[in-house]
Design an enzyme around this catalytic site. Structure first.
Site, PDB file in Angstrom:
ATOM      1  N   ASP A 136      -1.862   6.529 -11.723  1.00  0.00           N
ATOM      2  CA  ASP A 136      -1.583   7.742 -10.955  1.00  0.00           C
ATOM      3  C   ASP A 136      -0.437   8.474 -11.639  1.00  0.00           C
ATOM      4  O   ASP A 136       0.312   7.890 -12.427  1.00  0.00           O
ATOM      5  CB  ASP A 136      -1.154   7.392  -9.524  1.00  0.00           C
ATOM      6  CG  ASP A 136      -2.266   6.716  -8.739  1.00  0.00           C
ATOM      7  OD1 ASP A 136      -3.438   6.826  -9.150  1.00  0.00           O
ATOM      8  OD2 ASP A 136      -1.948   6.077  -7.720  1.00  0.00           O
ATOM      9  N   ASP A 138       3.019  10.180 -10.827  1.00  0.00           N
ATOM     10  CA  ASP A 138       4.067  10.317  -9.816  1.00  0.00           C
ATOM     11  C   ASP A 138       5.041  11.411 -10.230  1.00  0.00           C
ATOM     12  O   ASP A 138       5.535  11.415 -11.373  1.00  0.00           O
ATOM     13  CB  ASP A 138       4.822   8.994  -9.654  1.00  0.00           C
ATOM     14  CG  ASP A 138       3.917   7.879  -9.149  1.00  0.00           C
ATOM     15  OD1 ASP A 138       3.205   8.118  -8.167  1.00  0.00           O
ATOM     16  OD2 ASP A 138       3.921   6.783  -9.747  1.00  0.00           O
TER      17      ASP A 138
END
Length: 206
Positions: A136, A138
């Site tokens: 992911d 961030d």
């Protein structure tokens, strides 16, 4: 020297680090990339900086305290974005999905003060490969001033079309919020992450 959560610090000498539990992988990781990330909990407790150490595996995370004398270089997430430091990565590494979208992300985020954290921020600063195909992205956004909710909703909508999962923390003077939580729960309470632990807050800027 202003030190904030998520800042990356290059450690001049490992002797300045105090570990809660000395593990073999910790020393090996620091020898490969002598960088630590500033933790939120107990910031500057006892004049030492609370930091975290990353290993090669997701479950390899270790807390430590850093003597300020050991700070060789400090890089904030905002500096990463301002300098577009990802351009220093090799062309091969920039093919990773979360790194590939950063140029487009910079255009979308022109009206925001922002920066990458987590594995992407770590790899950009250290040049050590930590990002994976499934990582992911961030981000942190400066929320020291009251944000425009409509503008924030438009931003989240644009980011949803980049093809990678993006998680955003809004950093205020008192701590951090998950941006999506603020947008979804503006009429109720949201969780503020502080150096002394989480708190329920009704108005993020009061």
């Amino acid at each position: 020297m202003v030190i904030r959560p998520h800042d990356l610090i290059e450690v001049s000498n490992l002797k300045y680090l105090s570990f809660y539990e000395d593990k073999e992988w910790v020393t090996a990781s620091l020898r490969r990339a002598p960088f630590v990330v500033v933790r939120r909990a107990g910031l500057l407790a006892n004049s030492h900086i609370p930091v975290g150490i990353r290993g090669t595996e997701r479950n390899q995370r270790e807390s430590a305290l850093l003597d300020p004398e050991g700070v060789c270089q400090l890089v904030s997430p905002y500096a990463i974005a301002e300098r577009q430091m990802w351009n220093c990565l090799s062309a091969t590494r920039r093919q990773q999905p979360v790194l590939q979208v950063l140029d487009l992300l910079a255009e979308i985020m022109l009206d925001w003060r922002w920066g990458p954290v987590g594995s992407a921020g770590f790899e950009i600063v250290t040049q050590y490969p930590t990002v994976k195909e499934t990582s992911d992205l961030d981000l942190v956004i400066d929320g020291s001033e009251v944000i425009d909710y409509a503008a924030a909703e438009r931003l989240v909508h644009k980011l949803e079309h980049l093809g990678v999962r993006i998680d955003i923390q809004l950093e205020t003077r008192d701590g951090a919020y998950v941006l999506r939580e603020i947008l979804e729960r503006r009429a109720s309470t949201v969780v503020l992450r502080t150096s002394s632990g989480p708190k329920l807050v009704r108005n993020p800027w009061q």
